[in-house]
Design an enzyme around this catalytic site. Sequence first.
Site, short mmCIF file in Angstrom:
data_model
loop_
_atom_site.label_atom_id
_atom_site.label_comp_id
_atom_site.label_asym_id
_atom_site.label_seq_id
_atom_site.Cartn_x
_atom_site.Cartn_y
_atom_site.Cartn_z
N LEU A 63 0.86 -1.19 0.00
CA LEU A 63 0.00 0.00 0.00
C LEU A 63 0.89 1.23 0.00
O LEU A 63 1.79 1.34 0.84
CB LEU A 63 -0.88 0.03 1.26
CG LEU A 63 -1.97 -1.04 1.43
CD1 LEU A 63 -2.55 -0.97 2.82
CD2 LEU A 63 -3.06 -0.83 0.40
N HIS A 64 0.64 2.14 -0.93
CA HIS A 64 1.42 3.39 -0.90
C HIS A 64 0.67 4.59 -1.45
O HIS A 64 1.09 5.72 -1.26
CB HIS A 64 2.73 3.21 -1.68
CG HIS A 64 2.55 3.19 -3.16
ND1 HIS A 64 2.15 2.06 -3.83
CD2 HIS A 64 2.70 4.16 -4.11
CE1 HIS A 64 2.07 2.33 -5.12
NE2 HIS A 64 2.39 3.60 -5.32
#
Length: 365
Positions: free
Chosen positions: A209-210
Amino acid sequence: MYKVSIIAGARPNFMKIAPIIHAIQKAKDAHFDIDYRLVHTGQHYDKNMSGSFFEQLEIPEPHVNLECSGGSQAEQTANIMIHFEKELIANPADLVLVVGDVTSTMACALVAQKLHTKVAHVEGGIRSDDWTMPEEINRLVTDSITNYFFTTSETANANLKKSGVNESQIFFVGNTMIDTLLKQRPNFKQPQVWNDLKLSEGNYIVMTLHRPANVDEESQLKNMIDEIVAHTQDLPLVFPVHPRTAKILEQLNVGHQRLHMVKPLSYLEFNYLVERAKAVITDSGGITEEASIMRVPCLTLRDNTERPETITLGTNELVGTNPQNLKPYLEILFANNWKKGNEIPLWDGQTATRIVESLKSTLSN
């Protein structure tokens, strides 16, 4: 001698240009009068991009690093343009080749055209239609001033034609990221975390996740992770944490017994985990491509994608950014009813060869 300046600004760009460099070298060895200069804009500083990184990709280190990291979007764009203008004046080229959709892609295309140098865009024509993404603006601007488009899909071709691009400028060649994946697949490397967590094939899930939509809002990030944990039975969750996400997770004090937050992994280590995972949960575009080729179920936590072929033909599903959407997809996964995926046209490991063949005729004309 035809000279091509190849631009890379971030780690994934190097995965995309490595096979092009190999194909140019092969053309040179076959006595085609072509050479390249690899320009790293330094847009993303990455301590993992050491000499061994370039050795793994079997390419030389860049001829120059413009060291344009940091600053706001506008500051970085300006900084790259100033430095690349000096670079291109000092080292003129017949063609500037840009890849993907990072700030460097757009900034260097602008500089090239203002210096009357033609531009080729690898991965031209892909669209998310989400103007809140900086990458979408970069794509639109780059494609509006590109001379030659090397595309990954028929959808990209259609997007370009719809915007008025002449068919003669479009070369449907496939995906160079997949060239690198298929070449490096025999070299995937077991990471230390495999033994540390006692992982086994098909019995864990990889997470990444970014994107701001998922990680900038603390409650959103916490809710998303809670939902993932709640509906993944007793499987370990291996989460190589992006530095941006790590800072937020520290503040949130997020922790679950099955959630294993590890440091970012090398390309060969990360894909070793993906290839053997039960599934991948991600908000990355590139990972959806790789997972589809390796036939690994992929759940994308985004509301849109610029790679629709990973859904229509691959193993990817667009879950969205609402954490409540996850449960039904994970139920399908654990019922072993996930789609198997099909071949994606021209994602066959020969894309860079097709690009260089097209360059030969284009430059000769």
